[in-house]
Design an enzyme around this catalytic site. Structure first.
Site, PDB file in Angstrom:
ATOM      1  N   LYS A  10       0.834  -1.210   0.000  1.00 51.13           N
ATOM      2  CA  LYS A  10       0.000   0.000   0.000  1.00 51.13           C
ATOM      3  C   LYS A  10       0.874   1.267   0.000  1.00 51.13           C
ATOM      4  O   LYS A  10       2.085   1.197   0.258  1.00 51.13           O
ATOM      5  CB  LYS A  10      -0.925  -0.026   1.223  1.00 51.13           C
ATOM      6  CG  LYS A  10      -1.947  -1.184   1.194  1.00 51.13           C
ATOM      7  CD  LYS A  10      -2.916  -1.080   2.369  1.00 51.13           C
ATOM      8  CE  LYS A  10      -3.966  -2.180   2.308  1.00 51.13           C
ATOM      9  NZ  LYS A  10      -5.010  -2.005   3.348  1.00 51.13           N
ATOM     10  N   TYR A  50     -12.064  -3.097  -3.667  1.00 51.42           N
ATOM     11  CA  TYR A  50     -12.743  -3.116  -2.373  1.00 51.42           C
ATOM     12  C   TYR A  50     -14.274  -3.049  -2.519  1.00 51.42           C
ATOM     13  O   TYR A  50     -14.946  -2.590  -1.593  1.00 51.42           O
ATOM     14  CB  TYR A  50     -12.233  -1.956  -1.516  1.00 51.42           C
ATOM     15  CG  TYR A  50     -10.814  -2.149  -1.021  1.00 51.42           C
ATOM     16  CD1 TYR A  50     -10.474  -3.252  -0.232  1.00 51.42           C
ATOM     17  CD2 TYR A  50      -9.809  -1.230  -1.322  1.00 51.42           C
ATOM     18  CE1 TYR A  50      -9.178  -3.435   0.233  1.00 51.42           C
ATOM     19  CE2 TYR A  50      -8.503  -1.402  -0.850  1.00 51.42           C
ATOM     20  CZ  TYR A  50      -8.204  -2.514  -0.072  1.00 51.42           C
ATOM     21  OH  TYR A  50      -6.928  -2.701   0.403  1.00 51.42           O
ATOM     22  N   PHE A  58     -15.813   2.998   6.598  1.00 53.93           N
ATOM     23  CA  PHE A  58     -14.409   3.290   6.316  1.00 53.93           C
ATOM     24  C   PHE A  58     -14.084   3.360   4.819  1.00 53.93           C
ATOM     25  O   PHE A  58     -12.972   3.722   4.437  1.00 53.93           O
ATOM     26  CB  PHE A  58     -13.495   2.258   7.002  1.00 53.93           C
ATOM     27  CG  PHE A  58     -13.674   0.827   6.529  1.00 53.93           C
ATOM     28  CD1 PHE A  58     -13.078   0.367   5.367  1.00 53.93           C
ATOM     29  CD2 PHE A  58     -14.449  -0.065   7.275  1.00 53.93           C
ATOM     30  CE1 PHE A  58     -13.240  -0.952   4.942  1.00 53.93           C
ATOM     31  CE2 PHE A  58     -14.612  -1.393   6.855  1.00 53.93           C
ATOM     32  CZ  PHE A  58     -14.011  -1.822   5.679  1.00 53.93           C
ATOM     33  N   ARG A  86      -1.815 -14.860   3.441  1.00 54.33           N
ATOM     34  CA  ARG A  86      -2.691 -14.281   4.481  1.00 54.33           C
ATOM     35  C   ARG A  86      -2.068 -14.489   5.866  1.00 54.33           C
ATOM     36  O   ARG A  86      -2.103 -13.597   6.712  1.00 54.33           O
ATOM     37  CB  ARG A  86      -4.102 -14.905   4.429  1.00 54.33           C
ATOM     38  CG  ARG A  86      -4.958 -14.473   3.268  1.00 54.33           C
ATOM     39  CD  ARG A  86      -5.357 -13.016   3.245  1.00 54.33           C
ATOM     40  NE  ARG A  86      -6.188 -12.589   4.332  1.00 54.33           N
ATOM     41  CZ  ARG A  86      -6.895 -11.461   4.331  1.00 54.33           C
ATOM     42  NH1 ARG A  86      -6.864 -10.634   3.273  1.00 54.33           N
ATOM     43  NH2 ARG A  86      -7.609 -11.107   5.359  1.00 54.33           N
ATOM     44  N   THR A  92      -6.087  -7.974   9.918  1.00 52.30           N
ATOM     45  CA  THR A  92      -6.343  -6.645   9.348  1.00 52.30           C
ATOM     46  C   THR A  92      -5.886  -5.523  10.285  1.00 52.30           C
ATOM     47  O   THR A  92      -5.212  -4.582   9.849  1.00 52.30           O
ATOM     48  CB  THR A  92      -7.863  -6.484   9.069  1.00 52.30           C
ATOM     49  OG1 THR A  92      -8.302  -7.591   8.289  1.00 52.30           O
ATOM     50  CG2 THR A  92      -8.152  -5.174   8.367  1.00 52.30           C
ATOM     51  N   ARG A 103       2.085  -7.131   9.121  1.00 49.55           N
ATOM     52  CA  ARG A 103       1.294  -6.049   9.728  1.00 49.55           C
ATOM     53  C   ARG A 103       1.687  -5.816  11.190  1.00 49.55           C
ATOM     54  O   ARG A 103       1.735  -4.669  11.643  1.00 49.55           O
ATOM     55  CB  ARG A 103      -0.198  -6.351   9.575  1.00 49.55           C
ATOM     56  CG  ARG A 103      -0.683  -6.112   8.138  1.00 49.55           C
ATOM     57  CD  ARG A 103      -2.043  -6.686   7.904  1.00 49.55           C
ATOM     58  NE  ARG A 103      -2.652  -6.217   6.653  1.00 49.55           N
ATOM     59  CZ  ARG A 103      -3.785  -6.703   6.155  1.00 49.55           C
ATOM     60  NH1 ARG A 103      -4.430  -7.653   6.798  1.00 49.55           N
ATOM     61  NH2 ARG A 103      -4.272  -6.239   5.015  1.00 49.55           N
ATOM     62  N   ASN A 113      -2.155  -0.404   6.928  1.00 52.49           N
ATOM     63  CA  ASN A 113      -1.644  -1.699   7.406  1.00 52.49           C
ATOM     64  C   ASN A 113      -0.709  -2.364   6.386  1.00 52.49           C
ATOM     65  O   ASN A 113      -0.603  -3.582   6.322  1.00 52.49           O
ATOM     66  CB  ASN A 113      -2.795  -2.616   7.852  1.00 52.49           C
ATOM     67  CG  ASN A 113      -3.788  -2.880   6.735  1.00 52.49           C
ATOM     68  OD1 ASN A 113      -3.608  -2.403   5.616  1.00 52.49           O
ATOM     69  ND2 ASN A 113      -4.812  -3.643   7.020  1.00 52.49           N
ATOM     70  N   HIS A 116      -2.029  -5.468   1.109  1.00 53.13           N
ATOM     71  CA  HIS A 116      -3.311  -6.113   0.804  1.00 53.13           C
ATOM     72  C   HIS A 116      -3.002  -7.482   0.234  1.00 53.13           C
ATOM     73  O   HIS A 116      -2.056  -7.626  -0.549  1.00 53.13           O
ATOM     74  CB  HIS A 116      -4.096  -5.315  -0.257  1.00 53.13           C
ATOM     75  CG  HIS A 116      -5.208  -6.137  -0.851  1.00 53.13           C
ATOM     76  ND1 HIS A 116      -6.456  -6.220  -0.276  1.00 53.13           N
ATOM     77  CD2 HIS A 116      -5.238  -6.967  -1.938  1.00 53.13           C
ATOM     78  CE1 HIS A 116      -7.212  -7.053  -0.992  1.00 53.13           C
ATOM     79  NE2 HIS A 116      -6.494  -7.510  -2.002  1.00 53.13           N
ATOM     80  N   GLU A 127      -9.174 -10.178  -8.531  1.00 53.06           N
ATOM     81  CA  GLU A 127      -8.339  -9.030  -8.144  1.00 53.06           C
ATOM     82  C   GLU A 127      -7.099  -8.894  -9.030  1.00 53.06           C
ATOM     83  O   GLU A 127      -6.697  -7.777  -9.372  1.00 53.06           O
ATOM     84  CB  GLU A 127      -7.911  -9.180  -6.675  1.00 53.06           C
ATOM     85  CG  GLU A 127      -9.088  -9.058  -5.717  1.00 53.06           C
ATOM     86  CD  GLU A 127      -8.691  -9.260  -4.253  1.00 53.06           C
ATOM     87  OE1 GLU A 127      -7.482  -9.456  -3.975  1.00 53.06           O
ATOM     88  OE2 GLU A 127      -9.584  -9.213  -3.396  1.00 53.06           O
TER      89      GLU A 127
HETATM   90  O1  CDP Z   1      -7.154  -6.232   4.136  1.00 52.00           O
HETATM   91  P1  CDP Z   1      -7.990  -7.280   4.807  1.00 52.00           P
HETATM   92  O2  CDP Z   1      -8.544  -8.307   3.857  1.00 52.00           O
HETATM   93  O3  CDP Z   1      -7.265  -7.908   5.968  1.00 52.00           O
HETATM   94  O4  CDP Z   1      -9.235  -6.539   5.491  1.00 52.00           O
HETATM   95  P2  CDP Z   1     -10.699  -6.172   4.933  1.00 52.00           P
HETATM   96  O5  CDP Z   1     -11.666  -6.431   6.021  1.00 52.00           O
HETATM   97  O6  CDP Z   1     -10.951  -6.812   3.614  1.00 52.00           O
HETATM   98  O7  CDP Z   1     -10.627  -4.590   4.736  1.00 52.00           O
HETATM   99  C1  CDP Z   1      -9.927  -4.017   3.656  1.00 52.00           C
HETATM  100  C2  CDP Z   1      -9.095  -2.877   4.172  1.00 52.00           C
HETATM  101  O8  CDP Z   1      -9.954  -1.859   4.663  1.00 52.00           O
HETATM  102  C3  CDP Z   1      -8.182  -3.218   5.332  1.00 52.00           C
HETATM  103  O9  CDP Z   1      -6.917  -3.764   4.957  1.00 52.00           O
HETATM  104  C4  CDP Z   1      -8.019  -1.868   6.017  1.00 52.00           C
HETATM  105  O10 CDP Z   1      -6.972  -1.100   5.430  1.00 52.00           O
HETATM  106  C5  CDP Z   1      -9.345  -1.176   5.744  1.00 52.00           C
HETATM  107  N1  CDP Z   1     -10.233  -1.210   6.916  1.00 52.00           N
HETATM  108  C6  CDP Z   1     -10.355  -0.066   7.701  1.00 52.00           C
HETATM  109  O11 CDP Z   1      -9.718   0.956   7.410  1.00 52.00           O
HETATM  110  N2  CDP Z   1     -11.184  -0.067   8.804  1.00 52.00           N
HETATM  111  C7  CDP Z   1     -11.873  -1.176   9.129  1.00 52.00           C
HETATM  112  N3  CDP Z   1     -12.683  -1.157  10.202  1.00 52.00           N
HETATM  113  C8  CDP Z   1     -11.748  -2.344   8.368  1.00 52.00           C
HETATM  114  C9  CDP Z   1     -10.915  -2.341   7.249  1.00 52.00           C
HETATM  115 MG    MG Z   2     -10.032  -8.236   2.407  1.00 50.22          MG
END
Ligand code: CDP
Ligand code: MG
Length: 156
Positions: A10, A50, A58, A86, A92, A103, A113, A116, A127
């Protein structure tokens, strides 16, 4: 059976000079990088990536952040690579990420974080093609260490 996954570094990862550190971990693990590029993500690319989070509070902040400056996009290939990556990136929220994960080691907050990664093989396929076309993805075999050493001896 080898799988492919999408891994992004990122904007904050690029700005903070963490590209090499992330890539070193992939190489140390023995995974293949099948495609790699630096790009500034467009709004439509980030909204497509996303799309599942479109209605979340968010979402606007996430899109603004992901399009703010360049990212590194990679296709990573290897056996069970989706779940392996993962596990390597961690949860996350960096506060919940297991010690030793990317992370946990490099990040302090959820939006920033560092990386991705796709969460399933089906999502990985979707993706990957947001960022790459078929010709840019190059699968290859790496020789095992012993084959590499034998090759070196033969060269002499
Ligand atoms: O990236 P990951 O798959 O672990 O998490 P996700 O639930 O798919 O969310 C995508 C991205 O959104 C995360 O990597 C965070 O950067 C952001 N996010 C956030 O800013 N606040 C949250 N409560 C959840 C996710
Ligand atoms: Mg995700």
């Amino acid at each position: 059976m080898t799988e492919k996954t999408l891994l992004l570094i990122k904007p904050e990862g690029v700005i903070r000079g963490l590209i090499g550190k992330v890539i070193a971990r992939l190489e140390r693990k023995g995974l293949n990088i099948s495609a790699i590029k630096l790009l500034k993500m467009s709004k439509s690319q980030s909204e497509a990536l996303y799309s599942i989070h479109k209605t979340k509070e968010f979402f606007p902040k996430l899109i603004d952040h992901m399009t703010s400056s360049p990212i590194i996009a990679m296709v990573i290939e290897g056996p069970k690579v989706v779940s392996i990556i993962r596990a390597m990136i961690g949860a996350t929220d960096p506060q919940d990420a297991a010690p030793g994960t990317i992370r946990a080691e490099f990040a302090l907050n959820k939006t920033q974080n560092i990386v991705h990664a796709s969460d399933s093989s089906k999502n990985a396929t979707r993706e990957i093609y947001i960022f790459f076309n078929q010709e840019e993805i190059i699968s290859y075999e790496k020789p095992t260490e012993i084959e590499f050493l034998i090759g070196k001896i033969k060269e002499k």
